[in-house]
Design a protein around this motif. Structure first.
Motif, PDB file in Angstrom:
ATOM      1  N   SER A  40       0.840  -1.198   0.000  1.00 45.37           N
ATOM      2  CA  SER A  40       0.000   0.000   0.000  1.00 45.37           C
ATOM      3  C   SER A  40       0.879   1.253   0.000  1.00 45.37           C
ATOM      4  O   SER A  40       2.114   1.178   0.083  1.00 45.37           O
ATOM      5  CB  SER A  40      -0.923   0.001   1.215  1.00 45.37           C
ATOM      6  OG  SER A  40      -0.154   0.086   2.410  1.00 45.37           O
ATOM      7  N   ARG A  41       0.217   2.381  -0.064  1.00 46.11           N
ATOM      8  CA  ARG A  41       0.952   3.656  -0.025  1.00 46.11           C
ATOM      9  C   ARG A  41       1.656   3.838   1.311  1.00 46.11           C
ATOM     10  O   ARG A  41       2.776   4.370   1.361  1.00 46.11           O
ATOM     11  CB  ARG A  41      -0.048   4.808  -0.268  1.00 46.11           C
ATOM     12  CG  ARG A  41       0.565   6.207  -0.227  1.00 46.11           C
ATOM     13  CD  ARG A  41       1.510   6.419  -1.399  1.00 46.11           C
ATOM     14  NE  ARG A  41       2.022   7.775  -1.431  1.00 46.11           N
ATOM     15  CZ  ARG A  41       3.045   8.224  -0.692  1.00 46.11           C
ATOM     16  NH1 ARG A  41       3.666   7.391   0.125  1.00 46.11           N
ATOM     17  NH2 ARG A  41       3.447   9.468  -0.801  1.00 46.11           N
ATOM     18  N   GLU A  42       1.019   3.412   2.395  1.00 42.41           N
ATOM     19  CA  GLU A  42       1.655   3.498   3.711  1.00 42.41           C
ATOM     20  C   GLU A  42       2.860   2.570   3.806  1.00 42.41           C
ATOM     21  O   GLU A  42       3.850   2.892   4.478  1.00 42.41           O
ATOM     22  CB  GLU A  42       0.640   3.167   4.816  1.00 42.41           C
ATOM     23  CG  GLU A  42      -0.461   4.190   5.014  1.00 42.41           C
ATOM     24  CD  GLU A  42      -1.509   4.141   3.909  1.00 42.41           C
ATOM     25  OE1 GLU A  42      -1.542   3.121   3.185  1.00 42.41           O
ATOM     26  OE2 GLU A  42      -2.269   5.113   3.761  1.00 42.41           O
ATOM     27  N   ASP A  43       2.791   1.418   3.132  1.00 47.38           N
ATOM     28  CA  ASP A  43       3.936   0.505   3.124  1.00 47.38           C
ATOM     29  C   ASP A  43       5.130   1.135   2.415  1.00 47.38           C
ATOM     30  O   ASP A  43       6.285   0.909   2.795  1.00 47.38           O
ATOM     31  CB  ASP A  43       3.559  -0.812   2.435  1.00 47.38           C
ATOM     32  CG  ASP A  43       2.483  -1.566   3.201  1.00 47.38           C
ATOM     33  OD1 ASP A  43       2.350  -1.311   4.411  1.00 47.38           O
ATOM     34  OD2 ASP A  43       1.772  -2.375   2.584  1.00 47.38           O
ATOM     35  N   TRP A  44       4.865   1.917   1.377  1.00 43.32           N
ATOM     36  CA  TRP A  44       5.959   2.611   0.678  1.00 43.32           C
ATOM     37  C   TRP A  44       6.658   3.589   1.627  1.00 43.32           C
ATOM     38  O   TRP A  44       7.894   3.664   1.649  1.00 43.32           O
ATOM     39  CB  TRP A  44       5.396   3.357  -0.530  1.00 43.32           C
ATOM     40  CG  TRP A  44       6.438   3.984  -1.406  1.00 43.32           C
ATOM     41  CD1 TRP A  44       7.089   3.416  -2.457  1.00 43.32           C
ATOM     42  CD2 TRP A  44       6.964   5.321  -1.290  1.00 43.32           C
ATOM     43  NE1 TRP A  44       7.989   4.287  -3.013  1.00 43.32           N
ATOM     44  CE2 TRP A  44       7.930   5.482  -2.312  1.00 43.32           C
ATOM     45  CE3 TRP A  44       6.714   6.386  -0.442  1.00 43.32           C
ATOM     46  CZ2 TRP A  44       8.645   6.665  -2.489  1.00 43.32           C
ATOM     47  CZ3 TRP A  44       7.427   7.564  -0.610  1.00 43.32           C
ATOM     48  CH2 TRP A  44       8.372   7.701  -1.631  1.00 43.32           C
ATOM     49  N   ASP A  45       5.890   4.323   2.436  1.00 45.41           N
ATOM     50  CA  ASP A  45       6.488   5.237   3.416  1.00 45.41           C
ATOM     51  C   ASP A  45       7.315   4.476   4.441  1.00 45.41           C
ATOM     52  O   ASP A  45       8.388   4.927   4.858  1.00 45.41           O
ATOM     53  CB  ASP A  45       5.390   6.035   4.128  1.00 45.41           C
ATOM     54  CG  ASP A  45       4.680   6.998   3.191  1.00 45.41           C
ATOM     55  OD1 ASP A  45       5.306   7.424   2.205  1.00 45.41           O
ATOM     56  OD2 ASP A  45       3.497   7.311   3.442  1.00 45.41           O
ATOM     57  N   THR A  46       6.832   3.301   4.857  1.00 46.28           N
ATOM     58  CA  THR A  46       7.577   2.495   5.829  1.00 46.28           C
ATOM     59  C   THR A  46       8.909   2.027   5.253  1.00 46.28           C
ATOM     60  O   THR A  46       9.942   2.077   5.932  1.00 46.28           O
ATOM     61  CB  THR A  46       6.732   1.284   6.250  1.00 46.28           C
ATOM     62  OG1 THR A  46       5.509   1.737   6.822  1.00 46.28           O
ATOM     63  CG2 THR A  46       7.480   0.433   7.262  1.00 46.28           C
ATOM     64  N   ILE A  47       8.909   1.575   3.994  1.00 48.71           N
ATOM     65  CA  ILE A  47      10.150   1.100   3.366  1.00 48.71           C
ATOM     66  C   ILE A  47      11.164   2.233   3.255  1.00 48.71           C
ATOM     67  O   ILE A  47      12.366   2.044   3.477  1.00 48.71           O
ATOM     68  CB  ILE A  47       9.829   0.490   1.987  1.00 48.71           C
ATOM     69  CG1 ILE A  47       8.998  -0.781   2.158  1.00 48.71           C
ATOM     70  CG2 ILE A  47      11.101   0.197   1.208  1.00 48.71           C
ATOM     71  CD1 ILE A  47       8.476  -1.356   0.861  1.00 48.71           C
TER      72      ILE A  47
END
Length: 710
Positions: A580-587
């Motif tokens: 998800s978009r939030e997963d991209w921020d986490t990475i």
């Protein structure tokens, strides 16, 4: 002063105090004798040589005590003419102050006698508390904080002109732009007394609300009534007084005592007080013990902070001795000093101790004063900043230190959760006292050795802490943890050097923020691992170390190199791994070294970020799994028939009712219906209910039919 001694021996210090002699930690031109211990500092030796002070060993000091007779009896030290004259002057001033107190009481008695004839009541001075009986009535009688009291009185004096100018002229002390003053400091040092005294001297009628009153929003708003007249004052006729006995005038001053003690019983009081301060037309004096309390934050922005400090023993001694002389008690000055030190300069507590002692005896010896001070010793809670400053200061572990190992361990128990963290954060910022005689490479090597010992001790403390907070919870190891985490590291690197600003400023523990960040990133990494589990078989650790660095060049780097043109490619790769978009921020946040989030986000333009977000939100994306709430209906239980091959068809934990149980239940219902004593209403006809059958496709066909539960 004769008999003054610089000492490194605890018995020497107590002996000198017993014989009313002053002990200093630094020799000066006024020092008469210096008792030299082992490893005396070079600066102190230079001061001794400069001033030509006579030095004594411990044996020579004990011989001097045994062969001299002074005012303290056998074992006293000699007094020169200058010191003797100074002591005589102090005695005269004490007697004069005692006579002034007697004259004041006689005058109050005459006034009370006149009021008795007019219908008043005569006060019984013998039954009054000493704190009320000997309360200061002039500015000169206030012990300590003279400058702060003068500022408060000047602020009240300038109040009419400040109100007229709209509080736009700061004045000499920059106080006249504030409508209220916040007096803060430890209890028993005269904060409330000073507020009342200054208000009376400037012609204001003080109205006090303290913690014993209900200080709700309504009461605070109504407390401005200047006609707060007591019944006695109203019946007196000529001079109306309020409930405190103060004459009502056209000027009122509100005194809010213990504002940091407002609790749920004073609901809305802090907010109402803050709103009142912003628009008040009378002076408001707020009094608190802890100016750093969180609930006082809004009030501090609208008040002038006026901190009161604990007065020195010398500032209180003469006042206490004059009261002792007036009460015909024989107590030496050194005993009074002990009481003042034991109470942490709390004048109110000292007077209460003396008044209680006066009921049984008129005299007090040195040992009796020592026991009384120990019995009523006042323990204050220090903040972790104060504890760290004391531990790494130059005196706690010096040769002249008076603290025992128990006293040093007690510093840890002021806040056993935060003090070790403060020590770990700041132990490398000190200038160790053990390096003062070294220079060059030997100093550097010695410093490294001390830091190594301190770090090893802190590491041992972590092992002990794991036993304390582990499954078995060995709380009996707390003293060992105190030594390893706090006392021992400070014993290696004490000496001071930390300041309140600059590079060597005492810092708040960064471990707290890093631990919180670690927990947040751990939860986010867990979500990424759950989303990718349909494509990747790995735990959180392997995901962090292997898969995320491999994904970084495919979902982050293209945005850095190609900008908006790579957005479609990045979104396709993210959908392939169910990110998800939030997963991209986490990475991005989990990146390290050259892939650190601060460096990467700077390289991606704002237009690229906006385009990436808009295109991702505008398109549909595969979801790796659904929850029951996502489908809008709870999953239906399946009953009957053999279990299918696919576990996804229904939950394995679903209970399938047995036919025998239904038959048994039906039989029981028939027996109840046949009972003549039980009547039941006729059941209403049931409406037809539509059912939906969910078909699941798979390469394998189920071995039996699955009936949906109605």
């Amino acid at each position: 002063m004769a008999g003054t001694c610089h000492t490194a021996f605890r018995p020497t210090h107590e002996t000198l105090t017993r014989h009313d002699r002053r002990v200093t930690l630094q020799p000066s031109s006024k020092t008469n004798y210096v008792v030299l211990g082992d490893n005396a500092g070079p600066s102190k030796l230079a001061a001794i040589k400069k001033h030509g002070i006579k030095t004594l060993s411990e044996d020579e000091f004990l011989a001097l005590i045994g062969t001299r007779v002074g005012p303290g009896g056998p074992g006293g030290l000699p007094l020169d003419d200058k010191t003797r004259k100074k002591m005589e002057n102090e005695t005269k001033s004490i007697k004069a102050a005692a006579k002034a107190l007697e004259a004041r009481e006689k005058e109050e008695a005459r006034d009370a006698k006149g009021k008795v004839g007019g219908g008043g009541t005569k006060p019984d001075l013998a039954s009054q508390l000493w704190t009320t009986r000997y309360a200061p009535q002039t500015i000169k009688e206030v012990c300590g904080n003279k400058g702060q009291v003068d500022k408060l009185q000047q602020w009240l004096h300038d109040w009419p002109s400040s109100l007229k100018s709209g509080f736009k002229k700061p004045g000499k002390s920059s106080m006249n732009i504030f409508r209220a003053v916040l007096i803060s400091g430890p209890p028993g040092i005269g904060k409330t007394t000073s507020a009342h005294l200054c208000a009376k001297l400037e012609g204001f009628t003080p109205i006090e609300l303290n913690a014993s009153d209900a200080r709700s929003k309504k009461l605070v708003e109504r407390s401005m009534n200047i006609n707060n007249t007591s019944l006695d004052g109203w019946m007196a006729g000529e001079e109306a007084t309020n409930a405190l006995g103060v004459t009502i005038t056209d000027k009122t001053c509100l005194i809010m005592d213990e504002v940091d003690g407002m609790s749920a019983g004073d609901r809305g009081g802090v907010g109402a007080l803050n709103a009142l301060i912003k628009k008040t037309k009378i002076p408001i004096i707020c009094i608190a013990n802890d100016a750093g309390a969180q609930k006082l934050k809004p009030i501090k922005n609208n008040t002038f902070n006026l901190p009161f400090r604990r007065p020195d023993a010398s500032a209180i001694r003469s006042r206490i001795l004059s009261i002792v002389f007036k009460e015909k008690m024989k107590i030496p000055a050194n005993v009074v000093d002990q009481l003042i030190t034991g109470s942490q300069s709390d004048i109110r507590q000292v007077l209460n101790m003396l008044s209680t002692w006066r009921l049984s005896s008129n005299t007090m010896t040195f040992d009796e004063g020592k026991d009384l001070a120990k019995m009523n010793e006042k323990n204050t809670i220090l903040t972790p900043f104060d504890v760290t400053n004391k531990l790494f200061g130059p005196y706690m572990f010096s040769h002249t230190a008076r603290e025992t190992l128990g006293d040093k361990m007690e510093m840890y128990f002021h806040d056993h959760s935060f003090v070790p963290l403060f020590v770990q954060e700041n132990y490398l910022k000190t200038e160790p006292a053990k390096l003062r005689n070294l220079n060059g490479p030997p100093k550097t090597l010695k410093h490294l050795a001390l830091m190594d010992k301190a770090a090893s001790s802190i590491s041992d403390a972590d092992l002990v802490d794991a036993l304390i907070h582990g499954p078995e919870q060995h709380w009996t190891l707390m003293p060992l943890h105190a030594v390893c985490s706090t006392v021992r590291p400070a014993s290696f690197l004490f000496g001071g050097g930390m300041s309140w600003g600059g590079a060597n400023a005492m810092a708040f523990p960064q471990w707290l923020g890093q631990n919180s960040k670690q927990g947040k990133l751990g939860r986010q990494l867990g979500e990424v691992q759950i989303h990718m589990r349909l494509k990747v078989s790995a735990d959180k650790t392997e995901m962090r170390q292997s898969y995320l660095p491999a994904l970084f060049p495919h979902i982050v780097k293209p945005l850095v190199e190609n900008g908006s043109s790579a957005v479609h490619e990045v979104i396709e790769r993210m959908d392939e791994y169910y990110l998800s978009r939030e997963d991209w921020d986490t990475i991005v946040e989990l990146g390290v070294d050259q892939n650190k989030d601060e460096l990467v986000l700077k390289k991606i333009s704002a237009a690229t970020k906006t385009s990436f977000t808009k295109k991702y939100n505008a398109s549909e994306h595969p979801i790796p799994f659904y929850k029951a709430m996502d489908l809008g209906k709870a999953p239906k239980k399946l009953a009957g028939g053999p279990a299918p091959d696919l576990e996804e068809a229904f939950d394995v934990d679903d209970e399938i009712p047995d036919a025998s149980d239904d038959e048994t239940k039906k039989g029981d219902e028939d027996e109840i219906r046949g009972d003549k004593l039980i009547s039941s209403s006729k059941p209403r006809p049931k409406k037809a209910v539509k059912t939906t059958t969910v078909m699941m496709t798979s390469s394998k066909q189920p071995r039996g039919k699955v009936k949906p539960k109605r």
